[in-house]
Write a protein that holds these residues in place. Sequence first.
Motif, PDB file in Angstrom:
ATOM      1  N   VAL A  56     -15.489 -24.418  53.557  1.00  0.00           N
ATOM      2  CA  VAL A  56     -15.557 -23.489  52.430  1.00  0.00           C
ATOM      3  C   VAL A  56     -14.450 -23.799  51.425  1.00  0.00           C
ATOM      4  O   VAL A  56     -14.677 -23.811  50.203  1.00  0.00           O
ATOM      5  CB  VAL A  56     -15.455 -22.032  52.926  1.00  0.00           C
ATOM      6  N   ILE A  57     -13.253 -24.066  51.920  1.00  0.00           N
ATOM      7  CA  ILE A  57     -12.126 -24.362  51.030  1.00  0.00           C
ATOM      8  C   ILE A  57     -12.384 -25.667  50.258  1.00  0.00           C
ATOM      9  O   ILE A  57     -12.124 -25.754  49.049  1.00  0.00           O
ATOM     10  CB  ILE A  57     -10.814 -24.449  51.827  1.00  0.00           C
ATOM     11  N   LEU A  58     -12.915 -26.687  50.925  1.00  0.00           N
ATOM     12  CA  LEU A  58     -13.192 -27.956  50.257  1.00  0.00           C
ATOM     13  C   LEU A  58     -14.237 -27.798  49.167  1.00  0.00           C
ATOM     14  O   LEU A  58     -14.133 -28.398  48.080  1.00  0.00           O
ATOM     15  CB  LEU A  58     -13.646 -29.000  51.284  1.00  0.00           C
ATOM     16  N   LEU A  59     -15.253 -26.969  49.388  1.00  0.00           N
ATOM     17  CA  LEU A  59     -16.262 -26.718  48.358  1.00  0.00           C
ATOM     18  C   LEU A  59     -15.645 -26.020  47.151  1.00  0.00           C
ATOM     19  O   LEU A  59     -15.937 -26.368  45.993  1.00  0.00           O
ATOM     20  CB  LEU A  59     -17.400 -25.868  48.936  1.00  0.00           C
ATOM     21  N   ALA A  60     -14.784 -25.001  47.409  1.00  0.00           N
ATOM     22  CA  ALA A  60     -14.157 -24.283  46.302  1.00  0.00           C
ATOM     23  C   ALA A  60     -13.214 -25.192  45.526  1.00  0.00           C
ATOM     24  O   ALA A  60     -13.173 -25.168  44.277  1.00  0.00           O
ATOM     25  CB  ALA A  60     -13.403 -23.060  46.845  1.00  0.00           C
ATOM     26  N   VAL A  61     -12.451 -26.024  46.227  1.00  0.00           N
ATOM     27  CA  VAL A  61     -11.502 -26.924  45.568  1.00  0.00           C
ATOM     28  C   VAL A  61     -12.243 -27.959  44.716  1.00  0.00           C
ATOM     29  O   VAL A  61     -11.808 -28.317  43.611  1.00  0.00           O
ATOM     30  CB  VAL A  61     -10.612 -27.610  46.619  1.00  0.00           C
ATOM     31  N   ALA A  62     -13.384 -28.460  45.227  1.00  0.00           N
ATOM     32  CA  ALA A  62     -14.144 -29.464  44.492  1.00  0.00           C
ATOM     33  C   ALA A  62     -14.607 -28.938  43.134  1.00  0.00           C
ATOM     34  O   ALA A  62     -14.591 -29.663  42.130  1.00  0.00           O
ATOM     35  CB  ALA A  62     -15.344 -29.922  45.330  1.00  0.00           C
ATOM     36  N   SER A  63     -14.991 -27.648  43.085  1.00  0.00           N
ATOM     37  CA  SER A  63     -15.468 -27.094  41.819  1.00  0.00           C
ATOM     38  C   SER A  63     -14.333 -26.849  40.828  1.00  0.00           C
ATOM     39  O   SER A  63     -14.579 -26.718  39.627  1.00  0.00           O
ATOM     40  CB  SER A  63     -16.223 -25.797  42.085  1.00  0.00           C
TER      41      SER A  63
ATOM     42  N   ASP B 284     -19.303 -14.182  55.544  1.00  0.00           N
ATOM     43  CA  ASP B 284     -20.309 -14.506  54.536  1.00  0.00           C
ATOM     44  C   ASP B 284     -19.772 -15.676  53.714  1.00  0.00           C
ATOM     45  O   ASP B 284     -18.770 -15.534  53.000  1.00  0.00           O
ATOM     46  CB  ASP B 284     -20.545 -13.289  53.643  1.00  0.00           C
ATOM     47  N   PRO B 285     -20.390 -16.843  53.779  1.00  0.00           N
ATOM     48  CA  PRO B 285     -19.857 -18.005  53.057  1.00  0.00           C
ATOM     49  C   PRO B 285     -19.820 -17.804  51.548  1.00  0.00           C
ATOM     50  O   PRO B 285     -18.896 -18.273  50.873  1.00  0.00           O
ATOM     51  CB  PRO B 285     -20.809 -19.137  53.455  1.00  0.00           C
ATOM     52  N   ASP B 286     -20.810 -17.085  50.991  1.00  0.00           N
ATOM     53  CA  ASP B 286     -20.817 -16.857  49.541  1.00  0.00           C
ATOM     54  C   ASP B 286     -19.630 -16.000  49.122  1.00  0.00           C
ATOM     55  O   ASP B 286     -19.004 -16.243  48.081  1.00  0.00           O
ATOM     56  CB  ASP B 286     -22.125 -16.189  49.120  1.00  0.00           C
ATOM     57  N   ARG B 287     -19.307 -14.980  49.940  1.00  0.00           N
ATOM     58  CA  ARG B 287     -18.168 -14.120  49.598  1.00  0.00           C
ATOM     59  C   ARG B 287     -16.850 -14.881  49.769  1.00  0.00           C
ATOM     60  O   ARG B 287     -15.902 -14.659  49.008  1.00  0.00           O
ATOM     61  CB  ARG B 287     -18.168 -12.857  50.467  1.00  0.00           C
ATOM     62  N   LEU B 288     -16.791 -15.790  50.735  1.00  0.00           N
ATOM     63  CA  LEU B 288     -15.577 -16.592  50.894  1.00  0.00           C
ATOM     64  C   LEU B 288     -15.402 -17.553  49.719  1.00  0.00           C
ATOM     65  O   LEU B 288     -14.276 -17.768  49.240  1.00  0.00           O
ATOM     66  CB  LEU B 288     -15.623 -17.363  52.212  1.00  0.00           C
ATOM     67  N   ILE B 289     -16.516 -18.125  49.239  1.00  0.00           N
ATOM     68  CA  ILE B 289     -16.440 -18.970  48.040  1.00  0.00           C
ATOM     69  C   ILE B 289     -15.937 -18.155  46.853  1.00  0.00           C
ATOM     70  O   ILE B 289     -15.072 -18.606  46.075  1.00  0.00           O
ATOM     71  CB  ILE B 289     -17.826 -19.580  47.736  1.00  0.00           C
TER      72      ILE B 289
END
Length: 458
Positions: free
Chosen positions: A310-317, A344-349
């Motif tokens: 989840v952190i890697l996806l948020a950092v990439a954006s 919830d992955p969406d809420r974590l993003i």
Amino acid sequence: MKLRSKLFLVIFATCMVVVFAMHIGIRSSFQQGFIGYIKKNSEQRATHLAEALTEQYELAGDWHFLYKDEHSVYQILRTIDQISQSGDGPPPRGWRTQFWIVDKDMKRLFGHDNQFPAETFKKPITFHDEIVGWVIVSAADKISSEADISFDKQQLRTSWIIAGATVLFALLITLVLSRSMIRPVKRLVEATHKLAAGDFSVRVHPTSKDEISQLATDFNQLASTLEKNEQIRRDYMADISHELRTPLAILKGELEALQDGVRKPTAETLNSLLFEVTNLTKLVNDLHQLSLSDRGSLTYRKDFVDINEVILLAVASYRHTYQTKDIALFTELDDLSSLIVQADPDRLIQLFHNLLENSVRYTYSGGQLHISTKKGHNSVLISLEDSAPGLDESQYKAVFQRFYRAESSRNRASGGSGLGLAICENIIEAHNGKISVMPSSLGGMKILIELPAYSDDN
């Protein structure tokens, strides 16, 4: 009927019942005791009289001494009184019941000619171990002596006088008690009326340590909570109006300039209008998200999530945004331990987007942001540390408040809406986690997040 009147009637009625019950009980006890005293007195005198008559019979050999002189009985009675006076205690003076002296054949020797009553006390007169006569005393359960009847009436009047005085005293005491007991309740009622009218500053001072005092303490806590909530509501409305006023004023000014021909509808002008509309839309969306999270209406579809992914996806954006502002973005993720959480992955993003947005807005150009994860005891720890500028101690306590921004100008371009961290706190609480803020070793702010870790034992 008011509560004070009800309380007065209850206490006074109880006192009246107690007073009259005591009066009846004491009156009954007195009558029974007095009659018992009369019986015991008569029995004692009958015993003394029988002993004296026995001595006289032994001297005379028969009852002729009574036939010749009935007054000898009175002489014997006077002698008995004199002997009783010389002994210990008060003498039983005078006959309070009728008595008779009869021979062994029940022939009357002394006393009234009327019939013997049904209830009598008999004391035998013996000579040479043979009964030669009887002393008979009336044992009826009533007072017959005129003096005793007068004494009984006097005691009855005294008893009623005492009962009346007790009732008046109970009336005064009940009046005082009802007023003193209802006074704190009355204060609570008055304070409740003020609270219902919107005066949240009203307080009630507890005067004792009973249940009413506890109720007053709870009332004060309720009033304090309502006062605090009212102040939060007013501040919230003031902040919302302030946040909406700035972009709307800019939009109005730009549109009026276009309408008056001062400005031309160029690409720059349209981009400025679009920027303000975008900020306004983001603010409205943030407000909507915050209201949903506050009342627990945000939907959470929890699943088993690897926090590192989840952190890697948020950092990439956000990687390009950080590069544009010349802020170095480092990640130090624990890949040796299982960092699985049920969330919830969406809420974590959304959570990490808000945190990254907050950091990129505040961190000076040329700064850095470090993101790290590690396995704790039954938890997953996530740390975000950025470089200068930092906050003072008072600001660390307020960063999760709505519309709070560390810079004093409240410029949206640099400070955002001030709702992101408040939304983050609600998301973490919905996942049974904790979020805290502290100074960073890099000179900025450190945000520490703790989420429950999932394991095969769960």
